[in-house]
Structure formats: structure tokens, C-alpha cells
Design an enzyme around this catalytic site. Structure first.
Site, PDB file in Angstrom:
ATOM      1  N   HIS A  33       0.762  -1.136   0.422  1.00  0.00           N
ATOM      2  CA  HIS A  33       0.135   0.299  -0.003  1.00  0.00           C
ATOM      3  C   HIS A  33       0.637   1.205  -0.475  1.00  0.00           C
ATOM      4  O   HIS A  33       2.036   1.870   0.753  1.00  0.00           O
ATOM      5  CB  HIS A  33      -1.296   0.014   1.100  1.00  0.00           C
ATOM      6  CG  HIS A  33      -1.986   1.233   1.069  1.00  0.00           C
ATOM      7  ND1 HIS A  33      -3.440   0.766   0.500  1.00  0.00           N
ATOM      8  CD2 HIS A  33      -2.240   2.079   2.453  1.00  0.00           C
ATOM      9  CE1 HIS A  33      -3.774   2.160  -0.050  1.00  0.00           C
ATOM     10  NE2 HIS A  33      -2.844   3.004   1.856  1.00  0.00           N
ATOM     11  N   ASP A  35       1.147   5.047   0.216  1.00  0.00           N
ATOM     12  CA  ASP A  35      -0.056   6.575   0.643  1.00  0.00           C
ATOM     13  C   ASP A  35       0.694   7.230  -0.499  1.00  0.00           C
ATOM     14  O   ASP A  35       2.017   8.199  -0.091  1.00  0.00           O
ATOM     15  CB  ASP A  35      -0.073   6.409   1.455  1.00  0.00           C
ATOM     16  CG  ASP A  35      -0.365   5.983   2.326  1.00  0.00           C
ATOM     17  OD1 ASP A  35      -1.908   5.707   1.544  1.00  0.00           O
ATOM     18  OD2 ASP A  35      -0.424   4.974   3.002  1.00  0.00           O
ATOM     19  N   MET A  37       0.768  12.120  -0.831  1.00  0.00           N
ATOM     20  CA  MET A  37      -0.260  12.961   0.006  1.00  0.00           C
ATOM     21  C   MET A  37       0.545  14.442  -0.921  1.00  0.00           C
ATOM     22  O   MET A  37       1.640  14.504  -1.163  1.00  0.00           O
ATOM     23  CB  MET A  37      -0.290  12.910   1.636  1.00  0.00           C
ATOM     24  CG  MET A  37      -0.432  11.705   2.246  1.00  0.00           C
ATOM     25  SD  MET A  37      -0.188  11.687   3.742  1.00  0.00           S
ATOM     26  CE  MET A  37      -0.475   9.922   3.878  1.00  0.00           C
ATOM     27  N   HIS A  66      -2.492   5.096  -2.852  1.00  0.00           N
ATOM     28  CA  HIS A  66      -3.685   5.335  -2.685  1.00  0.00           C
ATOM     29  C   HIS A  66      -3.179   6.410  -2.201  1.00  0.00           C
ATOM     30  O   HIS A  66      -2.842   7.465  -2.258  1.00  0.00           O
ATOM     31  CB  HIS A  66      -3.909   4.825  -1.147  1.00  0.00           C
ATOM     32  CG  HIS A  66      -5.164   5.940  -0.158  1.00  0.00           C
ATOM     33  ND1 HIS A  66      -4.570   5.585   1.222  1.00  0.00           N
ATOM     34  CD2 HIS A  66      -5.726   6.551  -0.894  1.00  0.00           C
ATOM     35  CE1 HIS A  66      -6.084   6.342   1.831  1.00  0.00           C
ATOM     36  NE2 HIS A  66      -6.362   7.116   0.638  1.00  0.00           N
ATOM     37  N   ASP A 174      -8.702   0.516   5.866  1.00  0.00           N
ATOM     38  CA  ASP A 174      -7.320   1.746   5.907  1.00  0.00           C
ATOM     39  C   ASP A 174      -7.170   2.422   6.940  1.00  0.00           C
ATOM     40  O   ASP A 174      -7.958   3.541   6.872  1.00  0.00           O
ATOM     41  CB  ASP A 174      -7.019   2.151   4.942  1.00  0.00           C
ATOM     42  CG  ASP A 174      -5.460   2.908   4.523  1.00  0.00           C
ATOM     43  OD1 ASP A 174      -4.557   2.574   5.644  1.00  0.00           O
ATOM     44  OD2 ASP A 174      -5.465   3.833   3.846  1.00  0.00           O
TER      45      ASP A 174
HETATM   46  C1  DX5 Z   1      -3.061   7.031   6.207  1.00  0.00           C
HETATM   47  C2  DX5 Z   1      -2.852   6.649   5.859  1.00  0.00           C
HETATM   48  C3  DX5 Z   1      -2.832   4.956   5.698  1.00  0.00           C
HETATM   49  C4  DX5 Z   1      -1.277   4.779   6.573  1.00  0.00           C
HETATM   50  C5  DX5 Z   1      -2.304   4.095   7.889  1.00  0.00           C
HETATM   51  O1  DX5 Z   1      -4.089   8.395   5.377  1.00  0.00           O
HETATM   52  O2  DX5 Z   1      -3.562   6.104   4.302  1.00  0.00           O
HETATM   53  O3  DX5 Z   1      -2.544   3.736   5.003  1.00  0.00           O
HETATM   54  O4  DX5 Z   1      -0.629   4.206   6.362  1.00  0.00           O
HETATM   55  O5  DX5 Z   1      -1.436   3.453   8.976  1.00  0.00           O
HETATM   56  P1  DX5 Z   1      -1.573   2.883  10.809  1.00  0.00           P
HETATM   57  O6  DX5 Z   1      -2.022   1.556   9.909  1.00  0.00           O
HETATM   58  O7  DX5 Z   1      -0.873   3.682  11.019  1.00  0.00           O
HETATM   59  O8  DX5 Z   1      -3.668   3.761  10.894  1.00  0.00           O
HETATM   60 ZN    ZN Z   2      -3.258   4.671   2.734  1.00  0.00          ZN
END
Ligand code: DX5
Ligand code: ZN
Length: 214
Positions: A33, A35, A37, A66, A174
Site C-alpha cells: 500500500h 500512500d 499525499m 492510495h 485502511d
Molecule cells: C493514512 C494512510 C494509511 C496509513 C495507515 O492516511 O492512508 O495507509 O499508512 O497507517 P496505520 O496502519 O498506522 O493506521
Molecule cells: Zn492509505
């Protein structure tokens, strides 16, 4: 079907990313996964396509991107080059149908994602175009937050709609997934568990095994 595990490399040690990817392969992670941002759609920034390209070249595990960015349709072509699943937010200001179609045209699988403020029913009409849907169980933007139990009702509603209509859409969750919250998610009908802070570190092997056994 056994639950799939998608470790979120937001929690990885980036100075040793190659080793982290190797460990994920050894421990049979089903997806990685990733991420993204932008500091606008969410109040935080992470990493983007140049790092995705390097990660893709270093692993055979499918990558689940994501996107937590505004107007994600602008970047579909770029990210679809290296993403296996390319996910974006329903709330991010792009035309949802057009963006889903564009992702498929570019050769990636689609994932439509909802924030805690969005109801499951709001995305029912898009399910025929979704290979996966992602239910956020925290506000997107940061790892290490606590699981929001309201997300389970959304998972149940999506599970029912997908099963009733016979779609092939996977349900992913998630945020805040650990040994206590993962069983709640799988009982509600989740197919893919994303986990970051719970999985990275010394106990990765036993924790992935534990989640896979649920
Ligand atoms: C948050 C991300 C997640 C994050 C989850 O915005 O989308 O994918 O990495 O982290 P944990 O498992 O620590 O909540
Ligand atoms: Zn995520």
C-alpha cells in the site's frame, strides 16, 4: 477467500527501503500500500511517482496506490504506469466515472476510496467500474491513528450491495488496523487489510501471519 494483507510503506524505514521490501516478500505480503499525499487534500505530504517507480522496479508484489490528492484525474496516466491498483478519493473533486474509466484505459485496476464523512450508499452507482473500494477507518493523512468503528457499518453495507449484485469488487480498509480491530473488519466483510504502524518493526513476520489467519 483468505484475507489479503497490504502493508502501508508509510510506516517503513526509508533508509532501508530495499530491505523492507525484501522482508515483505519473505513474509508473503499480498500487496504494497503506497500512500501519496499532497498537503492540500490532506494536511500532510508523503512521497509520489519517482519513488513509486523505484519501488515497482524492486519488488514483484502488486502495488496498491492510495492517492490522497486534489483532482486526481490529472495524475492518472503518470501513476498508472507503475500502479497495479490505482485508488483515489470520491471527495477529491474529479469526475468519478471518467476517472475510473481512465484508470482502466491506462491499464491499472480501479479503487474508489471514501473518507469517514462519506456514506457507503454514495458510491453504490460506481461499483460496476470498481475493482476495489477502500473504506477509510481514520481521517486520511497520518499513520498511527485509532480505528473508527463507524467504518464497519459501511463495510457491511458495501458487502451486501456487492454480493447482492454479484460484482467482483474487493473491499479494503485502511487506518488503525491491529490484532484487535482486524477481526472486526474481516467479520464485517473486508477482503484486504491495510496496516502500517502495526506491521513494520521487529514483529512483522508473526503479525502478518496472525492477520492472514483471521
Ligand atoms: C493514512 C494512510 C494509511 C496509513 C495507515 O492516511 O492512508 O495507509 O499508512 O497507517 P496505520 O496502519 O498506522 O493506521
Ligand atoms: Zn492509505
Amino acid at each position: 477467500m483468505a484475507v489479503k494483507i497490504a502493508p502501508s510503506i508509510l510506516a517503513a524505514d526509508f533508509l532501508n527501503l530495499k530491505d523492507e521490501l525484501k522482508k515483505l516478500e519473505e513474509n508473503k505480503a499480498d500487496m504494497i500500500h503506497f500512500d501519496v499525499m499532497d498537503g492540500t487534500f490532506v494536511p500532510n505530504m508523503s512521497f509520489a511517482n519517482p519513488i513509486l517507480k523505484q519501488v515497482k522496479s524492486a519488488t514483484s508484489i502488486p502495488i496498491d496506490v492510495h492517492l490522497m490528492i486534489d483532482r486526481p484525474h490529472r495524475y492518472v496516466e503518470e501513476f498508472a504506469k507503475d500502479a497495479d491498483y490505482l485508488g483515489f478519493h470520491y471527495e477529491a473533486g474529479s469526475n468519478v466515472t471518467e476517472t475510473l474509466k481512465k484508470i482502466r484505459e491506462c491499464g491499472a485496476k480501479t479503487c474508489l476510496t471514501i473518507k469517514p464523512c462519506t456514506k457507503a450508499e454514495q458510491i453504490f452507482e460506481f461499483l460496476p467500474l470498481c475493482d476495489m473500494v477502500l473504506v477509510m477507518s481514520v481521517e486520511p493523512g497520518f499513520g498511527g491513528q485509532s480505528f473508527m468503528p463507524d467504518s464497519l457499518e459501511k463495510v457491511k453495507a458495501l458487502r451486501k450491495e456487492i454480493d447482492d449484485k454479484g460484482y467482483n469488487t474487493l473491499i479494503e480498509i485502511d487506518g488503525g488496523i491491529n490484532s484487535e480491530t482486524a477481526p472486526l473488519a474481516t467479520q464485517a466483510g473486508v477482503d484486504v487489510l491495510v496496516a502500517g504502524s502495526y506491521l513494520f518493526g521487529d514483529k512483522m513476520r508473526e503479525r502478518i501471519e496472525h492477520l492472514k489467519s483471521l
